[in-house]
Design an enzyme around this catalytic site. Structure first.
Site, PDB file in Angstrom:
ATOM      1  N   HIS A 202      34.856  45.124  46.830  1.00 55.16           N
ATOM      2  CA  HIS A 202      36.064  44.354  46.483  1.00 55.16           C
ATOM      3  C   HIS A 202      35.786  43.383  45.332  1.00 55.16           C
ATOM      4  CE1 HIS A 202      33.687  41.879  49.122  1.00 55.16           C
ATOM      5  NE2 HIS A 202      34.503  40.849  49.023  1.00 55.16           N
TER       6      HIS A 202
ATOM      7  N   ARG B  44      39.199  33.692  39.015  1.00 51.79           N
ATOM      8  CA  ARG B  44      40.131  33.400  37.929  1.00 51.79           C
ATOM      9  C   ARG B  44      41.188  32.390  38.372  1.00 51.79           C
ATOM     10  NH1 ARG B  44      45.110  35.003  36.949  1.00 51.79           N
ATOM     11  NH2 ARG B  44      45.922  34.847  34.826  1.00 51.79           N
TER      12      ARG B  44
END
Length: 233
Positions: free
Chosen positions: A155, A164
């Site tokens: 993942h 992010r």
């Protein structure tokens, strides 16, 4: 160190407040009694002034609960031992925060005597994305992510997306033991100052920059109206 007066902030996920935010009574871990509960326990009819006092105290307790920072803890399997050690060393400081994390992490926190609020799925099953959604909703103030630097992760896209969002919304981030310890110590110091003075303290910011996330996002947001208009042509 910049400080501002603490105030209640309403989350867009207000309807989910019971599952995400505890509202403890003073000196206890349970939910504060409502006016009706107070009347029942005392077996009296509470007059309007007394009811007003109870409601005002509840509002103060709610503000304190909502403004207590929430820290999300995540650890890859090979780093869970280090996270456990981190929690054991910083146990008393962590008690002063609201904690959440993936299912396995929350189980570990409970074993160590802490009370996390809710939990997410494990990382590979979408837990990182769930924490990312909480971050976007303003429900997470810091992320401590003990990442395993020597293993591949199925993942990885989710991990990168969460990283992010941490930058996009400018929340505190600790990516290893040392940085998590430093961030926690800083946050705990600010929390104690707020409790002592009634003023919320944060990092030093440039003049005129009250919202770091908005400063990061403003240029992108300014392009959205143009993109909408362009879609009409």
């Amino acid at each position: 160190m910049g400080c501002r007066t603490s105030r209640l902030q309403t989350s867009s996920a207000a309807s989910d407040v019971d599952s995400m935010i505890k509202v403890p009574a003073a000196g206890s871990k349970g939910r504060r009694a409502s006016v009706m509960h107070t009347m029942a326990e005392q077996d009296v009819v509470v007059d309007s002034k007394a009811a007003e006092e109870v409601l005002l105290k509840q509002a103060a307790d709610m503000e304190n609960s909502i403004s207590t920072p929430t820290i999300a803890l995540i650890a890859h399997d090979n780093m869970k031992k280090m996270m456990r050690q981190f929690v054991q060393v910083h146990l008393e400081m962590l008690r002063d925060f609201q904690l959440t994390g993936t299912g396995t992490t929350c189980a570990m926190l409970r074993e160590l005597g802490l009370e996390p609020i809710g939990s997410t799925a494990s990382g590979p099953l979408g837990g990182d994305q769930q924490i990312g959604a909480m971050l976007v909703a303003g429900e997470v103030d810091a992320v401590f992510f003990f990442r395993d630097p020597f293993s591949a992760h199925a993942h990885i896209a989710d991990i990168e997306a969460l990283s992010r969002l941490v930058d996009c919304y400018q929340v505190y981030y600790g990516g290893n033991y040392r940085s998590a310890s430093a961030v926690l110590s800083f946050m705990h110091g600010n929390l104690k100052k707020r409790q002592a003075t009634g003023r919320r303290c944060s990092i030093m910011k440039p003049e005129g920059m009250s919202d770091l996330a908005e400063a990061v996002q403003s240029d992108y947001k300014s392009t959205r109206a143009a993109a909408l208009e362009k879609s009409k042509s």
